[in-house]
Design a protein around this motif. Structure first.
Motif, PDB file in Angstrom:
ATOM      1  N   VAL A 199     -18.525   1.599   3.803  1.00  0.00           N
ATOM      2  CA  VAL A 199     -17.125   1.408   4.190  1.00  0.00           C
ATOM      3  C   VAL A 199     -16.970   1.428   5.707  1.00  0.00           C
ATOM      4  CG1 VAL A 199     -14.823   2.425   4.047  1.00  0.00           C
ATOM      5  CG2 VAL A 199     -16.279   2.392   2.037  1.00  0.00           C
ATOM      6  N   TYR A 200     -17.506   2.468   6.339  1.00  0.00           N
ATOM      7  CA  TYR A 200     -17.372   2.594   7.785  1.00  0.00           C
ATOM      8  C   TYR A 200     -18.094   1.447   8.498  1.00  0.00           C
ATOM      9  CZ  TYR A 200     -17.503   4.553  12.459  1.00  0.00           C
ATOM     10  OH  TYR A 200     -17.377   4.732  13.807  1.00  0.00           O
ATOM     11  N   GLY A 201     -19.293   1.138   8.039  1.00  0.00           N
ATOM     12  CA  GLY A 201     -20.047   0.051   8.654  1.00  0.00           C
ATOM     13  C   GLY A 201     -19.384  -1.294   8.481  1.00  0.00           C
ATOM     14  N   GLN A 202     -18.736  -1.499   7.336  1.00  0.00           N
ATOM     15  CA  GLN A 202     -18.037  -2.764   7.100  1.00  0.00           C
ATOM     16  C   GLN A 202     -16.824  -2.888   8.023  1.00  0.00           C
ATOM     17  OE1 GLN A 202     -19.335  -5.063   5.171  1.00  0.00           O
ATOM     18  NE2 GLN A 202     -17.719  -6.524   5.565  1.00  0.00           N
ATOM     19  N   ILE A 203     -16.086  -1.808   8.171  1.00  0.00           N
ATOM     20  CA  ILE A 203     -14.933  -1.816   9.096  1.00  0.00           C
ATOM     21  C   ILE A 203     -15.412  -2.082  10.520  1.00  0.00           C
ATOM     22  CG2 ILE A 203     -13.137  -0.374  10.124  1.00  0.00           C
ATOM     23  CD1 ILE A 203     -12.879   0.989   7.357  1.00  0.00           C
ATOM     24  N   GLU A 204     -16.502  -1.426  10.908  1.00  0.00           N
ATOM     25  CA  GLU A 204     -17.080  -1.638  12.235  1.00  0.00           C
ATOM     26  C   GLU A 204     -17.510  -3.101  12.413  1.00  0.00           C
ATOM     27  OE1 GLU A 204     -20.665   0.647  13.018  1.00  0.00           O
ATOM     28  OE2 GLU A 204     -19.540   1.789  14.498  1.00  0.00           O
ATOM     29  N   HIS A 205     -18.124  -3.675  11.394  1.00  0.00           N
ATOM     30  CA  HIS A 205     -18.587  -5.056  11.436  1.00  0.00           C
ATOM     31  C   HIS A 205     -17.415  -6.028  11.586  1.00  0.00           C
ATOM     32  CE1 HIS A 205     -21.100  -8.523  10.561  1.00  0.00           C
ATOM     33  NE2 HIS A 205     -20.276  -8.881   9.596  1.00  0.00           N
ATOM     34  N   VAL A 206     -16.360  -5.814  10.833  1.00  0.00           N
ATOM     35  CA  VAL A 206     -15.179  -6.694  10.905  1.00  0.00           C
ATOM     36  C   VAL A 206     -14.537  -6.602  12.283  1.00  0.00           C
ATOM     37  CG1 VAL A 206     -12.837  -7.012  10.013  1.00  0.00           C
ATOM     38  CG2 VAL A 206     -14.741  -6.725   8.431  1.00  0.00           C
ATOM     39  N   LEU A 207     -14.428  -5.390  12.824  1.00  0.00           N
ATOM     40  CA  LEU A 207     -13.825  -5.220  14.153  1.00  0.00           C
ATOM     41  C   LEU A 207     -14.675  -5.881  15.238  1.00  0.00           C
ATOM     42  CD1 LEU A 207     -12.502  -1.554  13.947  1.00  0.00           C
ATOM     43  CD2 LEU A 207     -11.186  -3.671  13.846  1.00  0.00           C
ATOM     44  N   GLN A 208     -16.000  -5.785  15.127  1.00  0.00           N
ATOM     45  CA  GLN A 208     -16.882  -6.428  16.107  1.00  0.00           C
ATOM     46  C   GLN A 208     -16.773  -7.945  16.031  1.00  0.00           C
ATOM     47  OE1 GLN A 208     -20.796  -4.922  15.342  1.00  0.00           O
ATOM     48  NE2 GLN A 208     -20.445  -3.027  16.485  1.00  0.00           N
ATOM     49  N   ARG A 209     -16.664  -8.480  14.802  1.00  0.00           N
ATOM     50  CA  ARG A 209     -16.512  -9.923  14.650  1.00  0.00           C
ATOM     51  C   ARG A 209     -15.202 -10.400  15.262  1.00  0.00           C
ATOM     52  NH1 ARG A 209     -17.741 -11.654   8.660  1.00  0.00           N
ATOM     53  NH2 ARG A 209     -15.548 -11.200   8.589  1.00  0.00           N
ATOM     54  N   LYS A 210     -14.119  -9.641  15.053  1.00  0.00           N
ATOM     55  CA  LYS A 210     -12.833 -10.018  15.634  1.00  0.00           C
ATOM     56  C   LYS A 210     -12.872  -9.956  17.148  1.00  0.00           C
ATOM     57  CE  LYS A 210      -9.672  -8.949  11.891  1.00  0.00           C
ATOM     58  NZ  LYS A 210      -8.514  -8.165  11.468  1.00  0.00           N
ATOM     59  N   SER A 211     -13.540  -8.940  17.708  1.00  0.00           N
ATOM     60  CA  SER A 211     -13.603  -8.841  19.164  1.00  0.00           C
ATOM     61  C   SER A 211     -14.450  -9.970  19.745  1.00  0.00           C
ATOM     62  CB  SER A 211     -14.158  -7.476  19.577  1.00  0.00           C
ATOM     63  OG  SER A 211     -15.503  -7.354  19.212  1.00  0.00           O
ATOM     64  N   ARG A 212     -15.506 -10.393  19.043  1.00  0.00           N
ATOM     65  CA  ARG A 212     -16.312 -11.523  19.516  1.00  0.00           C
ATOM     66  C   ARG A 212     -15.504 -12.807  19.490  1.00  0.00           C
ATOM     67  NH1 ARG A 212     -20.886 -10.634  15.749  1.00  0.00           N
ATOM     68  NH2 ARG A 212     -21.434  -8.529  16.297  1.00  0.00           N
ATOM     69  N   ARG A 213     -14.717 -12.999  18.441  1.00  0.00           N
ATOM     70  CA  ARG A 213     -13.872 -14.201  18.347  1.00  0.00           C
ATOM     71  C   ARG A 213     -12.843 -14.247  19.470  1.00  0.00           C
ATOM     72  NH1 ARG A 213     -12.511 -14.135  11.980  1.00  0.00           N
ATOM     73  NH2 ARG A 213     -14.578 -14.681  11.237  1.00  0.00           N
ATOM     74  N   SER A 214     -12.237 -13.092  19.744  1.00  0.00           N
ATOM     75  CA  SER A 214     -11.226 -13.076  20.814  1.00  0.00           C
ATOM     76  C   SER A 214     -11.884 -13.243  22.184  1.00  0.00           C
ATOM     77  CB  SER A 214     -10.416 -11.792  20.759  1.00  0.00           C
ATOM     78  OG  SER A 214     -11.241 -10.671  20.995  1.00  0.00           O
ATOM     79  N   ALA A 215     -13.109 -12.782  22.343  1.00  0.00           N
ATOM     80  CA  ALA A 215     -13.814 -12.956  23.616  1.00  0.00           C
ATOM     81  C   ALA A 215     -14.238 -14.410  23.812  1.00  0.00           C
ATOM     82  CB  ALA A 215     -15.042 -12.037  23.680  1.00  0.00           C
ATOM     83  N   ASN A 216     -14.577 -15.086  22.730  1.00  0.00           N
ATOM     84  CA  ASN A 216     -14.996 -16.496  22.804  1.00  0.00           C
ATOM     85  C   ASN A 216     -13.813 -17.451  22.921  1.00  0.00           C
ATOM     86  OD1 ASN A 216     -17.656 -15.783  22.648  1.00  0.00           O
ATOM     87  ND2 ASN A 216     -17.769 -16.033  20.429  1.00  0.00           N
ATOM     88  N   ALA A 217     -12.641 -16.991  22.523  1.00  0.00           N
ATOM     89  CA  ALA A 217     -11.473 -17.871  22.529  1.00  0.00           C
ATOM     90  C   ALA A 217     -10.883 -18.073  23.893  1.00  0.00           C
ATOM     91  CB  ALA A 217     -10.391 -17.330  21.620  1.00  0.00           C
TER      92      ALA A 217
END
Length: 166
Positions: A148-166
Motif C-alpha cells: 500500500v505505502y509503496g504503491q502510493i509512493e509510486h503513484v506520487l513519483q509518477r505524477k511528479s515526473r509528469r508535472s516535471a516533464n510538462a
C-alpha cells in the motif's frame, strides 16, 4: 488519566523512538552497507566486505526491535502465552510487511493499520475475514509487490515526473 491511555501514549512514544533509531541506522554507513548487501551480495563481498558480520549485526538489531515489541505485547496482555510461538504469528508479520510495502520503514506501519482495520471491519460481516485479507495480499503482490505505502509512493513519483516533464 486512565492507565490504558498512559500505556497507549507510552507505546506510541516508544514506536516513534524506535522508528527514529531505525531511520538513523538506515542512513548510517551500516545501513547503506545493508542496502548494498541486499542489492548485490556478491559485489559487496568482492569489495572486501565481511558480509556475514554485517548480516549478523542486522539480525541482532532486528532481534532487539522484536524484543521491544515482545515486551510491549507482554505488558499489554499481562501474560506471555505459548500461542505466540505458533507459525501463524510469524505469518501475520509477513502479511503486514507485504501489505504495507517491502523496503520501507513506513510500509509495515501502513500494513499493520490496514490489517487491523480489515480484521475489525470485515469480521463484523463475515467470519471468513481471512479470505478478504488474502485477496488484499494477492492484490498487493500483483500490483508489483510494493504494498500500500509503496504503491502510493509510486503513484506520487509518477505524477511528479509528469508535472516535471510538462
Amino acid at each position: 488519566m486512565n492507565g490504558s491511555i498512559q500505556f497507549a501514549l507510552f507505546c506510541l512514544s516508544l514506536v516513534l523512538i524506535v522508528y527514529a533509531v531505525a531511520a538513523y541506522v538506515l542512513r548510517s554507513s551500516f545501513g547503506r552497507t545493508l542496502i548494498g548487501i541486499h542489492s548485490n551480495e556478491d559485489r559487496m563481498r568482492a569489495l572486501g566486505l565481511s558480509v556475514w558480520k554485517h548480516k549478523a549485526a542486522a539480525f541482532a538489531f532486528s532481534s532487539l526491535l522484536a524484543g521491544v515489541a515482545g515486551v510491549l505485547a507482554a505488558q499489554h496482555t499481562m501474560f506471555v502465552s505459548p500461542e505466540l510461538l505458533v507459525w501463524t504469528v510469524s505469518g501475520e508479520v509477513l502479511i503486514i510487511v507485504i501489505l504495507g510495502g517491502l523496503g520501507t520503514l513506513a510500509g509495515p506501519i501502513a500494513g499493520a493499520a490496514l490489517l487491523v482495520f480489515l480484521k475489525h471491519q470485515v469480521s463484523e460481516y463475515t467470519e471468513h475475514w481471512h479470505l478478504v485479507i488474502g485477496l488484499f495480499l494477492i492484490a498487493a503482490v500483483m500490483a508489483g509487490g510494493r504494498g500500500v505505502y509503496g504503491q502510493i509512493e509510486h503513484v506520487l513519483q509518477r505524477k511528479s515526473r509528469r508535472s516535471a516533464n510538462a
